[in-house]
Design a protein around this motif. Structure first.
Motif, PDB file in Angstrom:
ATOM      1  N   UNK A 110      44.569 -62.813 -38.031  1.00  0.00           N
ATOM      2  CA  UNK A 110      43.502 -62.668 -39.005  1.00  0.00           C
ATOM      3  C   UNK A 110      44.119 -62.652 -40.398  1.00  0.00           C
ATOM      4  N   UNK A 111      43.350 -63.103 -41.367  1.00  0.00           N
ATOM      5  CA  UNK A 111      43.855 -63.125 -42.733  1.00  0.00           C
ATOM      6  C   UNK A 111      42.808 -62.536 -43.674  1.00  0.00           C
ATOM      7  N   UNK A 112      43.281 -61.788 -44.656  1.00  0.00           N
ATOM      8  CA  UNK A 112      42.421 -61.236 -45.693  1.00  0.00           C
ATOM      9  C   UNK A 112      42.845 -61.799 -47.039  1.00  0.00           C
ATOM     10  N   UNK A 113      41.978 -62.599 -47.643  1.00  0.00           N
ATOM     11  CA  UNK A 113      42.264 -63.101 -48.985  1.00  0.00           C
ATOM     12  C   UNK A 113      42.135 -61.988 -50.014  1.00  0.00           C
ATOM     13  N   UNK A 114      41.303 -61.008 -49.722  1.00  0.00           N
ATOM     14  CA  UNK A 114      41.133 -59.880 -50.643  1.00  0.00           C
ATOM     15  C   UNK A 114      42.411 -59.062 -50.750  1.00  0.00           C
ATOM     16  N   UNK A 115      43.050 -58.809 -49.591  1.00  0.00           N
ATOM     17  CA  UNK A 115      44.248 -57.975 -49.561  1.00  0.00           C
ATOM     18  C   UNK A 115      45.538 -58.785 -49.483  1.00  0.00           C
ATOM     19  N   UNK A 116      45.420 -60.116 -49.430  1.00  0.00           N
ATOM     20  CA  UNK A 116      46.604 -60.975 -49.286  1.00  0.00           C
ATOM     21  C   UNK A 116      47.468 -60.530 -48.110  1.00  0.00           C
ATOM     22  N   UNK A 117      46.829 -60.410 -46.951  1.00  0.00           N
ATOM     23  CA  UNK A 117      47.499 -59.846 -45.785  1.00  0.00           C
ATOM     24  C   UNK A 117      47.200 -60.684 -44.540  1.00  0.00           C
ATOM     25  N   UNK A 118      48.239 -60.868 -43.715  1.00  0.00           N
ATOM     26  CA  UNK A 118      48.100 -61.478 -42.398  1.00  0.00           C
ATOM     27  C   UNK A 118      48.194 -60.371 -41.355  1.00  0.00           C
ATOM     28  N   UNK A 119      47.263 -60.349 -40.411  1.00  0.00           N
ATOM     29  CA  UNK A 119      47.241 -59.337 -39.358  1.00  0.00           C
ATOM     30  C   UNK A 119      47.317 -60.030 -38.003  1.00  0.00           C
ATOM     31  N   UNK A 134      42.827 -75.706 -24.097  1.00  0.00           N
ATOM     32  CA  UNK A 134      41.534 -75.714 -23.400  1.00  0.00           C
ATOM     33  C   UNK A 134      40.894 -74.331 -23.322  1.00  0.00           C
ATOM     34  N   UNK A 135      41.347 -73.417 -24.147  1.00  0.00           N
ATOM     35  CA  UNK A 135      40.674 -72.132 -24.322  1.00  0.00           C
ATOM     36  C   UNK A 135      39.942 -72.168 -25.656  1.00  0.00           C
ATOM     37  N   UNK A 136      38.737 -71.651 -25.659  1.00  0.00           N
ATOM     38  CA  UNK A 136      37.987 -71.534 -26.901  1.00  0.00           C
ATOM     39  C   UNK A 136      37.867 -70.061 -27.256  1.00  0.00           C
ATOM     40  N   UNK A 137      38.328 -69.702 -28.450  1.00  0.00           N
ATOM     41  CA  UNK A 137      38.201 -68.349 -28.963  1.00  0.00           C
ATOM     42  C   UNK A 137      37.012 -68.327 -29.919  1.00  0.00           C
ATOM     43  N   UNK A 138      36.064 -67.468 -29.652  1.00  0.00           N
ATOM     44  CA  UNK A 138      34.863 -67.347 -30.483  1.00  0.00           C
ATOM     45  C   UNK A 138      34.854 -65.944 -31.087  1.00  0.00           C
ATOM     46  N   UNK A 139      34.932 -65.881 -32.404  1.00  0.00           N
ATOM     47  CA  UNK A 139      34.957 -64.606 -33.127  1.00  0.00           C
ATOM     48  C   UNK A 139      33.568 -64.353 -33.693  1.00  0.00           C
ATOM     49  N   UNK A 140      32.993 -63.190 -33.347  1.00  0.00           N
ATOM     50  CA  UNK A 140      31.656 -62.859 -33.836  1.00  0.00           C
ATOM     51  C   UNK A 140      31.500 -61.345 -33.896  1.00  0.00           C
ATOM     52  N   UNK A 141      31.274 -60.838 -35.093  1.00  0.00           N
ATOM     53  CA  UNK A 141      30.986 -59.415 -35.301  1.00  0.00           C
ATOM     54  C   UNK A 141      32.017 -58.505 -34.640  1.00  0.00           C
ATOM     55  N   UNK A 142      33.292 -58.764 -34.946  1.00  0.00           N
ATOM     56  CA  UNK A 142      34.423 -57.964 -34.463  1.00  0.00           C
ATOM     57  C   UNK A 142      34.634 -58.029 -32.955  1.00  0.00           C
ATOM     58  N   UNK A 143      34.047 -59.018 -32.317  1.00  0.00           N
ATOM     59  CA  UNK A 143      34.287 -59.233 -30.886  1.00  0.00           C
ATOM     60  C   UNK A 143      34.863 -60.631 -30.702  1.00  0.00           C
ATOM     61  N   UNK A 144      35.970 -60.718 -29.947  1.00  0.00           N
ATOM     62  CA  UNK A 144      36.546 -62.010 -29.615  1.00  0.00           C
ATOM     63  C   UNK A 144      36.136 -62.366 -28.188  1.00  0.00           C
ATOM     64  N   UNK A 145      35.512 -63.526 -28.022  1.00  0.00           N
ATOM     65  CA  UNK A 145      35.117 -64.033 -26.716  1.00  0.00           C
ATOM     66  C   UNK A 145      36.079 -65.152 -26.331  1.00  0.00           C
ATOM     67  N   UNK A 146      36.558 -65.129 -25.109  1.00  0.00           N
ATOM     68  CA  UNK A 146      37.474 -66.144 -24.626  1.00  0.00           C
ATOM     69  C   UNK A 146      36.771 -66.997 -23.571  1.00  0.00           C
ATOM     70  N   UNK A 188      43.702 -67.942 -36.241  1.00  0.00           N
ATOM     71  CA  UNK A 188      44.078 -68.729 -35.082  1.00  0.00           C
ATOM     72  C   UNK A 188      44.645 -67.829 -33.993  1.00  0.00           C
ATOM     73  N   UNK A 189      45.060 -68.452 -32.877  1.00  0.00           N
ATOM     74  CA  UNK A 189      45.612 -67.721 -31.744  1.00  0.00           C
ATOM     75  C   UNK A 189      46.895 -68.415 -31.304  1.00  0.00           C
ATOM     76  N   UNK A 190      47.682 -67.718 -30.464  1.00  0.00           N
ATOM     77  CA  UNK A 190      48.874 -68.361 -29.907  1.00  0.00           C
ATOM     78  C   UNK A 190      48.758 -68.428 -28.384  1.00  0.00           C
ATOM     79  N   UNK A 191      49.763 -68.994 -27.731  1.00  0.00           N
ATOM     80  CA  UNK A 191      49.650 -69.252 -26.295  1.00  0.00           C
ATOM     81  C   UNK A 191      49.682 -67.966 -25.468  1.00  0.00           C
ATOM     82  N   UNK A 192      50.065 -66.836 -26.074  1.00  0.00           N
ATOM     83  CA  UNK A 192      49.966 -65.547 -25.396  1.00  0.00           C
ATOM     84  C   UNK A 192      48.628 -64.868 -25.682  1.00  0.00           C
ATOM     85  N   UNK A 220      40.314 -73.568 -30.811  1.00  0.00           N
ATOM     86  CA  UNK A 220      40.643 -74.145 -29.513  1.00  0.00           C
ATOM     87  C   UNK A 220      42.159 -74.157 -29.347  1.00  0.00           C
ATOM     88  N   UNK A 221      42.630 -73.701 -28.169  1.00  0.00           N
ATOM     89  CA  UNK A 221      44.056 -73.736 -27.857  1.00  0.00           C
ATOM     90  C   UNK A 221      44.207 -73.880 -26.344  1.00  0.00           C
TER      91      UNK A 221
END
Length: 277
Positions: free
Chosen positions: A49-58, A258-270, A40-44, A255-256
């Motif tokens: 990102x989360x990894x279930x393999x490594x049990x880590x939040x980034x 009225x912004x849509x964050x689209x994650x695809x192949x290590x690129x975030x589109x806003x 997810x994203x925040x207002x800033x 969605x946050x």
């Protein structure tokens, strides 16, 4: 390149939007390990990102371009971004709240909640530094406000009709300033597609809405949105849902404001939701 700154049941009819569109504002490449998935994203516009393999939040801060790491964040924990400077994780197995700042540093002692009660841990929503909302599914069928500092409870609503959950399982809860929401998912008997139901309570009024299918969903204050077959649907519980074509399919949408964050192949589109001129 710039950086991101900034009680009737209703039948499903769709209003195809001719006045709104998603407009690309920015894109940024973010190097995260393959095991990390966008959460997810925040207002800033910081990205989590989360990894279930490594049990880590980034966390990735697009302004400073720095990353912050929280270890031991596994599937039994849920993240609440109360505000960009105050994050709470809920350990569903142990019923414990953990508190972090914007750099994912633990800032307060953990707090155990509702340990003397049998609750559905998926039906808890942390609102601020002292209160949360939960739905008492197993007893009163009420939304209940709970002060986890003083351990006091406040009954928020009249009992909801148990008919709301007939053939449905309660899956999620959300709270805005004016309303409380539940998401329900149908039992999947045979090979039929799942159905979903949204329940909104505003004061003593209860509204429900049935959605045949969806791949993803989220909340925007008084609105509920979902994604299905390449379209974004936005529903305000007053008018027909608005249907907006999505950009090229990504791996994850969020969605946050009225912004849509689209994650695809290590690129975030806003993208932003704008009115056509």
């Amino acid at each position: 390149m710039s950086r991101f700154i900034n009680l009737p049941v209703l039948v499903l009819f769709i209003n195809i939007s001719l006045g709104q569109q998603l407009v690309l504002q920015d894109s940024i490449k973010i190097e995260v390990p393959e095991s990390f998935n966008f959460l997810q994203a925040d207002i800033f516009n910081s990205l989590y990102f989360v990894s279930q393999k490594d049990n880590t939040l980034l966390k990735y801060d697009p302004i400073s371009q720095k990353t912050f790491i929280l270890k031991n964040f596994n599937t039994s924990k849920k993240l609440f971004i109360v505000n960009p400077l105050f994050l709470v994780t809920f350990d569903k197995m142990n019923q414990v709240l953990e508190f972090y700042d914007d750099k994912l540093i633990n800032t307060q002692d953990n707090v155990s909640i509702l340990t003397d009660q049998l609750i559905n841990p998926d039906l808890i929503y942390v609102q601020d530094n002292h209160s949360l909302l939960y739905f008492d599914e197993l007893n009163s069928q009420n939304f209940i406000q709970y002060d986890y500092r003083s351990k006091n409870t406040i009954l928020f609503s009249n009992t909801l009709s148990k008919e709301l959950s007939d053939n449905f399982v309660l899956k999620d809860i959300y709270s805005s300033k004016q309303s409380k929401f539940l998401l329900l998912k149908s039992y999947n008997e045979s090979n039929e597609a799942y159905q979903y139901k949204i329940c909104k309570q505003n004061n003593q009024n209860v509204y429900t809405y049935v959605i045949p299918e969806m791949e993803d969903y989220g909340w925007m204050e008084q609105n509920f949105y979902w994604i299905h077959n390449g379209y974004l649907y936005i529903y305000d519980f007053e008018n027909k849902p608005v249907q907006i074509p999505l950009p090229n399919l990504g791996e994850k949408y969020y969605i946050l404001n009225k912004h849509l964050f689209l994650w695809k192949s290590k690129v975030m589109y806003l993208y932003t939701l704008e009115t056509k001129k």
